[in-house]
Design a protein around this motif. Structure first.
Motif, short mmCIF file in Angstrom:
data_model
loop_
_atom_site.label_atom_id
_atom_site.label_comp_id
_atom_site.label_asym_id
_atom_site.label_seq_id
_atom_site.Cartn_x
_atom_site.Cartn_y
_atom_site.Cartn_z
N THR A 102 0.84 -1.19 0.00
CA THR A 102 0.00 0.00 0.00
C THR A 102 0.88 1.25 0.00
O THR A 102 2.05 1.20 0.39
N PHE A 103 0.29 2.34 -0.43
CA PHE A 103 0.98 3.62 -0.43
C PHE A 103 0.03 4.67 0.13
O PHE A 103 -1.14 4.75 -0.29
N GLN A 104 0.54 5.47 1.07
CA GLN A 104 -0.25 6.53 1.68
C GLN A 104 0.50 7.85 1.58
O GLN A 104 1.66 7.94 2.01
N TRP A 105 -0.18 8.85 1.01
CA TRP A 105 0.46 10.15 0.88
C TRP A 105 0.75 10.77 2.24
O TRP A 105 1.75 11.47 2.42
N SER A 106 -0.12 10.52 3.21
CA SER A 106 0.09 11.10 4.54
C SER A 106 1.38 10.55 5.15
O SER A 106 2.17 11.31 5.75
N ALA A 107 1.61 9.24 4.99
CA ALA A 107 2.85 8.66 5.52
C ALA A 107 4.07 9.20 4.77
O ALA A 107 5.12 9.45 5.38
N SER A 108 3.93 9.41 3.47
CA SER A 108 5.03 9.95 2.69
C SER A 108 5.37 11.37 3.13
O SER A 108 6.55 11.70 3.35
N MET A 109 4.36 12.21 3.26
CA MET A 109 4.60 13.60 3.68
C MET A 109 5.18 13.65 5.09
O MET A 109 6.03 14.49 5.40
N ARG A 110 4.72 12.75 5.96
CA ARG A 110 5.24 12.72 7.32
C ARG A 110 6.71 12.34 7.34
O ARG A 110 7.52 12.95 8.04
N ALA A 111 7.07 11.32 6.55
CA ALA A 111 8.48 10.88 6.50
C ALA A 111 9.37 11.97 5.94
O ALA A 111 10.48 12.21 6.44
N ILE A 112 8.90 12.65 4.90
CA ILE A 112 9.71 13.71 4.29
C ILE A 112 9.84 14.90 5.25
O ILE A 112 10.93 15.48 5.37
#
Length: 551
Positions: A323-333
């Protein structure tokens, strides 16, 4: 001065992404990798495998062949397609930006991007497996394709407008490019191909990541802590021979044809008839498709980094679901700058101090080379050979110097960045020298001779050289920043305790199996590189505007 930007690019990327990777405790790093492959662990501990230099040399030659083939097959056709479109076409500008970014990325960073895309935790296809020479060659080749593509596009456009007009009368646009412009631009293309060969023969971070035992990786695994005469000679002389012989051939081409490929007057305008003007619509369509595919292929690993920051794999009812989640991506960045704050600060400090140390030295050598041509040839030859020495050899040499029984050396080694600056400064100085050497070569001979007759050295420097070298000096400084920030191999043996740069931390994360952290740190490093490239572009545009105002 017009040949400065690409010279900066080629030589920056040869340095920033190249070199043999060596950690302070290489056997620990080797154990980390080999524990994932028990068979390699069993073989790697045997003395016979450690001494099998013929197999390592054969693997290195294969890697060179694969890398250069991929670079040429992808880079040259991409440049041809670019030549069929307008220079200011948005797709051409995007391709140039993406190629520039890929070219200046350290190979360890590019390996992280492809690992995030097609590695064991990749989001696309899990195809990058251990012991796969083709994947190592693919990473080197994709990096080389960006270099070769830019070199080909740059060289084929820096040709006298008169030659282009005459060729356009006799040949089609494709024939003009392949039969006239391409042969004249061979010095640029040769330089880029030599860069790919140097990377493949001396770099080991990607090979070590995929358990491909090249000469560089063999030295790293078995001899970094206790090198013997054979290991030092093989790991040093093999790259110098494999890269030095083509380099000498390139010097011969340089003396005869390099300036021919750059024979464009500073006041020349776009010729009234160019191949682009007579290109048919089907050819433009084919060129658009070709440039688009080349751009997407270079963008794929960068997109993979973004996706990896929010990519997760879970096992549900015995089935693996991704799965891919934009919220998790933005949080990691967003968390990356704080999480890797110390690494970013140390990297910036190393880059700034490297500029202050290496640029003045390189400037002095470049000026001496311009004043005394025979001495300049000697500097060029020695610099080429020195450039091919693996980074760990330089780093271990510097470390050995600071272990001498002299008062204060031990404290300097453990409490300052001086040893690190000296280790990364070797190739940084050579890169800055090459750029400033090109800057001095751009000063025409009549002006140079007139200046020598009219005034002292100080007067000539301030009134003749300084105005014409502002651009090369700025580009050299920015190139040194990129080089020193990505020079992991030479820096790791001499980093003080507790000091970690973004490159060394990324190398550790790749071996530890970290995924979103690895991707976010790689994106931070890319952001810094893009910022430096933006400064390069800004300096170039500013100087171009000033030259138009003067005209």
């Amino acid at each position: 001065m017009s040949n400065i930007p690409f010279a900066a690019l080629v030589l920056t990327r040869i340095l920033a992404a190249s070199e043999v990777q060596a950690a302070p405790l290489p056997l620990q790093g080797a154990g980390t990798i080999l524990t994932e492959t028990p068979m390699l662990l069993a073989i790697g501990n045997t003395p016979e495998f450690a001494d099998d230099w013929f197999a390592a040399i054969a693997t290195t030659l294969k890697l060179i062949a694969v890398s250069t083939s991929i670079a040429a097959l992808l880079g040259i056709p991409a440049a041809f397609c670019v030549s069929l479109l307008r220079p200011k076409h948005p797709l051409v500008q995007l391709w140039a930006l993406v190629s520039l970014t890929s070219s200046v990325m350290p190979l360890i960073l590019l390996a992280a991007a492809w690992e995030a895309t097609a590695g064991k935790f990749g989001w696309l296809i899990t195809t990058m497996t251990g012991g796969n020479l083709w994947w190592v060659g693919w990473i080197h080749g994709m990096h080389g394709a960006a270099m070769v593509g830019l070199a080909t596009a740059w060289g084929t456009r820096r040709i006298s407008s008169v030659a282009i007009q005459q060729a356009a009368l006799d040949f089609s646009p494709a024939g003009t490019w392949w039969r006239v412009r391409f042969p004249i631009a061979l010095p640029w293309i040769t330089a880029a191909m030599i860069g790919v060969m140097v990377l493949a023969s001396t770099e080991m971070s990607v090979a070590d990541l995929h358990s491909v035992r090249t000469v560089a990786d063999q030295f790293y695994l078995f001899y970094s802590v206790d090198p013997d005469t054979t290991s030092v000679l093989v790991s040093t002389l093999i790259p110098m021979v494999l890269g030095g012989v083509p380099a000498l051939l390139w010097f011969a081409l340089y003396r005869r044809r390099w300036k021919v490929a750059a024979e464009t007057s500073a006041h020349s305008q776009q010729p009234p008839l160019t191949p682009n003007d007579s290109t048919t619509s089907p050819m433009r369509l084919v060129a658009t498709v070709g440039v688009s595919l080349s751009t997407l292929l270079l963008l794929l690993p960068l997109v993979g980094l973004v996706i990896q920051t929010g990519h997760s794999v879970e096992v549900v009812d015995g089935q693996r679901e991704a799965t891919f989640q934009w919220s998790a991506s933005m949080r990691a960045i967003s968390e990356a700058p704080g999480l890797f704050r110390e690494e970013i600060v140390w990297t910036i400090q190393l880059a700034l101090f490297s500029i202050l140390l290496t640029v003045p030295i390189a400037f002095a050598f470049a000026r001496c080379a311009r004043s005394f041509p025979r001495v300049g040839v000697l500097f060029d030859a020695l610099g080429t050979m020195l450039f091919l020495i693996p980074g760990p050899v330089i780093g271990m040499t510097v470390a050995a110097l600071f272990r001498l029984p002299l008062s204060g050396l031990d404290r300097l080694a453990t409490h300052t960045l001086i040893p690190t600056l000296l280790a990364v400064g070797v190739r940084s100085t050579l890169v800055a020298y090459a750029i400033l050497r090109s800057g001095y070569d751009a000063i025409d001979e009549p002006s140079w001779l007139a200046g020598r007759m009219d005034g002292s050295i100080a007067w000539r420097f301030w009134n003749l050289e300084r105005p014409r070298l502002i651009g090369p000096l700025a580009i050299a400084g920015l190139a040194v920043a990129i080089v020193s920030a990505g020079d992991v191999p030479a820096a790791m043996p001499v980093l003080p305790p507790g000091v970690t740069t973004t490159g060394t931390r990324l190398f550790g994360l790749l071996h530890s199996g970290a995924r979103y952290q690895e991707a976010s740190l790689a994106m931070m490093h890319i952001a810094m590189v893009l910022g430096i490239c933006g400064l390069m572009l800004g300096v170039q545009l500013h100087l171009r505007g000033r030259s138009k105002d003067v005209d």
